[in-house]
Enzyme design. Structure first.
Site, PDB file in Angstrom:
ATOM      1  N   TYR A 157      59.230  77.995  -5.323  1.00 20.43           N
ATOM      2  CA  TYR A 157      58.469  77.602  -4.132  1.00 20.43           C
ATOM      3  C   TYR A 157      58.784  78.544  -2.971  1.00 20.43           C
ATOM      4  O   TYR A 157      57.887  79.057  -2.290  1.00 20.43           O
ATOM      5  CB  TYR A 157      58.832  76.162  -3.764  1.00 20.43           C
ATOM      6  N   LYS A 161      56.231  81.176  -1.014  1.00 22.20           N
ATOM      7  CA  LYS A 161      55.940  81.110   0.425  1.00 22.20           C
ATOM      8  C   LYS A 161      56.347  82.420   1.129  1.00 22.20           C
ATOM      9  O   LYS A 161      55.698  82.832   2.091  1.00 22.20           O
ATOM     10  CB  LYS A 161      56.652  79.904   1.048  1.00 22.20           C
TER      11      LYS A 161
HETATM   12  P1  NAP Z   1      50.376  67.366  -0.401  1.00 15.91           P
HETATM   13  O1  NAP Z   1      50.455  66.071   0.312  1.00 15.91           O
HETATM   14  O2  NAP Z   1      50.858  67.455  -1.809  1.00 15.91           O
HETATM   15  O3  NAP Z   1      48.846  67.904  -0.339  1.00 15.91           O
HETATM   16  C1  NAP Z   1      48.482  69.142  -0.907  1.00 15.91           C
HETATM   17  C2  NAP Z   1      47.090  69.022  -1.467  1.00 15.91           C
HETATM   18  O4  NAP Z   1      46.735  70.259  -2.136  1.00 15.91           O
HETATM   19  C3  NAP Z   1      46.991  67.924  -2.540  1.00 15.91           C
HETATM   20  O5  NAP Z   1      45.832  67.149  -2.388  1.00 15.91           O
HETATM   21  C4  NAP Z   1      46.979  68.722  -3.831  1.00 15.91           C
HETATM   22  O6  NAP Z   1      46.409  68.067  -4.916  1.00 15.91           O
HETATM   23  C5  NAP Z   1      46.159  69.929  -3.393  1.00 15.91           C
HETATM   24  N1  NAP Z   1      46.230  70.994  -4.385  1.00 15.91           N
HETATM   25  C6  NAP Z   1      47.226  71.254  -5.275  1.00 15.91           C
HETATM   26  N2  NAP Z   1      46.899  72.269  -6.071  1.00 15.91           N
HETATM   27  C7  NAP Z   1      45.663  72.671  -5.697  1.00 15.91           C
HETATM   28  C8  NAP Z   1      44.781  73.658  -6.164  1.00 15.91           C
HETATM   29  N3  NAP Z   1      45.126  74.452  -7.195  1.00 15.91           N
HETATM   30  N4  NAP Z   1      43.585  73.816  -5.554  1.00 15.91           N
HETATM   31  C9  NAP Z   1      43.216  73.025  -4.520  1.00 15.91           C
HETATM   32  N5  NAP Z   1      44.014  72.051  -4.038  1.00 15.91           N
HETATM   33  C10 NAP Z   1      45.222  71.871  -4.621  1.00 15.91           C
HETATM   34  O7  NAP Z   1      51.149  68.505   0.394  1.00 15.91           O
HETATM   35  P2  NAP Z   1      51.472  68.672   1.966  1.00 15.91           P
HETATM   36  O8  NAP Z   1      52.852  68.195   2.190  1.00 15.91           O
HETATM   37  O9  NAP Z   1      50.358  68.154   2.792  1.00 15.91           O
HETATM   38  O10 NAP Z   1      51.542  70.278   2.033  1.00 15.91           O
HETATM   39  C11 NAP Z   1      50.470  71.076   2.488  1.00 15.91           C
HETATM   40  C12 NAP Z   1      50.958  72.506   2.617  1.00 15.91           C
HETATM   41  O11 NAP Z   1      52.060  72.552   3.524  1.00 15.91           O
HETATM   42  C13 NAP Z   1      51.453  73.094   1.294  1.00 15.91           C
HETATM   43  O12 NAP Z   1      51.099  74.458   1.201  1.00 15.91           O
HETATM   44  C14 NAP Z   1      52.957  72.966   1.419  1.00 15.91           C
HETATM   45  O13 NAP Z   1      53.642  73.912   0.625  1.00 15.91           O
HETATM   46  C15 NAP Z   1      53.160  73.185   2.899  1.00 15.91           C
HETATM   47  N6  NAP Z   1      54.414  72.628   3.405  1.00 15.91           N
HETATM   48  C16 NAP Z   1      54.666  71.285   3.331  1.00 15.91           C
HETATM   49  C17 NAP Z   1      55.882  70.797   3.824  1.00 15.91           C
HETATM   50  C18 NAP Z   1      56.227  69.324   3.799  1.00 15.91           C
HETATM   51  O14 NAP Z   1      57.370  68.980   4.159  1.00 15.91           O
HETATM   52  N7  NAP Z   1      55.330  68.423   3.431  1.00 15.91           N
HETATM   53  C19 NAP Z   1      56.815  71.676   4.357  1.00 15.91           C
HETATM   54  C20 NAP Z   1      56.527  73.032   4.402  1.00 15.91           C
HETATM   55  C21 NAP Z   1      55.312  73.491   3.927  1.00 15.91           C
HETATM   56  P3  NAP Z   1      47.445  67.335  -5.988  1.00 15.91           P
HETATM   57  O15 NAP Z   1      48.295  66.421  -5.185  1.00 15.91           O
HETATM   58  O16 NAP Z   1      46.550  66.622  -6.942  1.00 15.91           O
HETATM   59  O17 NAP Z   1      48.250  68.445  -6.615  1.00 15.91           O
END
Ligand code: NAP
Length: 252
Positions: A157, A161
């Site tokens: 991961y 990133k």
């Molecule tokens: P999340 O709740 O898991 O939402 C991510 C969404 O992207 C989900 O609906 C997921 O579907 C979808 N997705 C996965 N694979 C995909 C694909 N191949 N094509 C299109 N959509 C896809 O995640 P989040 O926490 O909101 O995170 C959003 C972004 O912020 C990500 O890039 C993550 O790495 C980044 N981020 C998050 C955090 C945190 O603490 N939450 C921290 C740093 C960075 P599925 O669930 O069905 O896979």
């Protein structure tokens, strides 16, 4: 916030979590929205599109896997056909599969790289001809503070990133002369379904909160303002930057 009339934003992974908050936040600031998520999230994505529509903006739901070139190209074509252009793109779709380097399966390395890093590249490559025609574009890629300092169980991961950040710096240099900016937002610890991988246990949640200068973990809405800035005309002279949105964990 300065957002030109008729601006359209494409947000990937927009059915829930940070992506959904960004889509709604951009709609509130005047953007029409192309919302993407993977087909298995179709119902939730349609609901998110309906929520954008309820704010008085145009919205189209695009079910596509960002790691699949053919699906990405069809998605961008449909967004342009329905909304007339793409002025801002937020590459937010991402996955996290926790595993130590010792136990990490090759397939998990590949799938995390495919969605987080290659997906970002594929979406940008498909959107570029549209932005070039417009001689205007705003790219905001969602990386992570994990891509800067890493964390145990997140080698793949973190690498994905870091790749997004390096990719964004090159985009800034290649695309600046044609009116396109590219920046990254690095969220910290945000309470979403993905965040819950780390945060289900209250003791762990409290330990993360204690690591932040602001003594709390974040909500998806905490990420919206910085992303909207990079998508707007207010950031016209800002490109190739990464902004931590983490309540004060990483100070560089
Ligand atoms: P999340 O709740 O898991 O939402 C991510 C969404 O992207 C989900 O609906 C997921 O579907 C979808 N997705 C996965 N694979 C995909 C694909 N191949 N094509 C299109 N959509 C896809 O995640 P989040 O926490 O909101 O995170 C959003 C972004 O912020 C990500 O890039 C993550 O790495 C980044 N981020 C998050 C955090 C945190 O603490 N939450 C921290 C740093 C960075 P599925 O669930 O069905 O896979």
């Amino acid at each position: 916030m300065t957002v030109g009339k008729g601006r359209v934003a494409l947000v990937t992974g927009a059915s829930r979590g940070i992506g959904r908050a960004i889509a709604l936040g951009l709609a509130e600031r005047g953007f029409d929205l192309a919302l993407n998520d993977i087909p298995r999230q179709a119902k939730a994505l349609d609901e998110a599109a309906a929520a954008v529509h309820a704010l008085g903006r145009r919205a189209v739901a695009l079910h596509a896997d960002v790691s699949q070139k053919i699906e990405v190209e069809a998605m961008v074509e449909k967004a342009v056909a329905e909304l007339g252009g793409i002025h801002a793109v937020v590459n937010n779709a991402g996955i996290l599969i926790a595993a130590s380097v010792e136990t990490l399966a090759e397939t998990h390395w590949d799938s995390v790289m495919d969605v987080n890093a290659k997906g970002t590249f594929l979406v940008i490559q498909a959107v570029l001809p549209v932005m070039k025609r417009q001689a205007y574009g705003r790219i905001c890629n969602i990386a992570s503070i994990g891509g800067k300092h890493g964390a145990p169980q997140q080698a793949h991961y973190s690498a994905s990133k870091a790749a997004v950040m390096g990719f964004t710096r090159v985009l800034a240099q290649e695309l600046g002369p044609i009116g396109i900016t590219a920046n990254c937002v690095c969220p910290g610890i945000i309470l979403t379904d993905m965040g819950r991988v780390n945060l289900d246990d209250p003791a762990i949640r409290n330990a993360w909160a204690a690591k932040t200068a602001m003594a709390r973990i974040g909500d998806p809405e905490d990420v919206v303002g910085p992303v909207a800035f990079f998508c707007s005309d207010d950031s016209a002279f800002v490109t190739g930057q990464t902004l931590n949105v983490d309540g004060g964990i990483v100070f560089s």
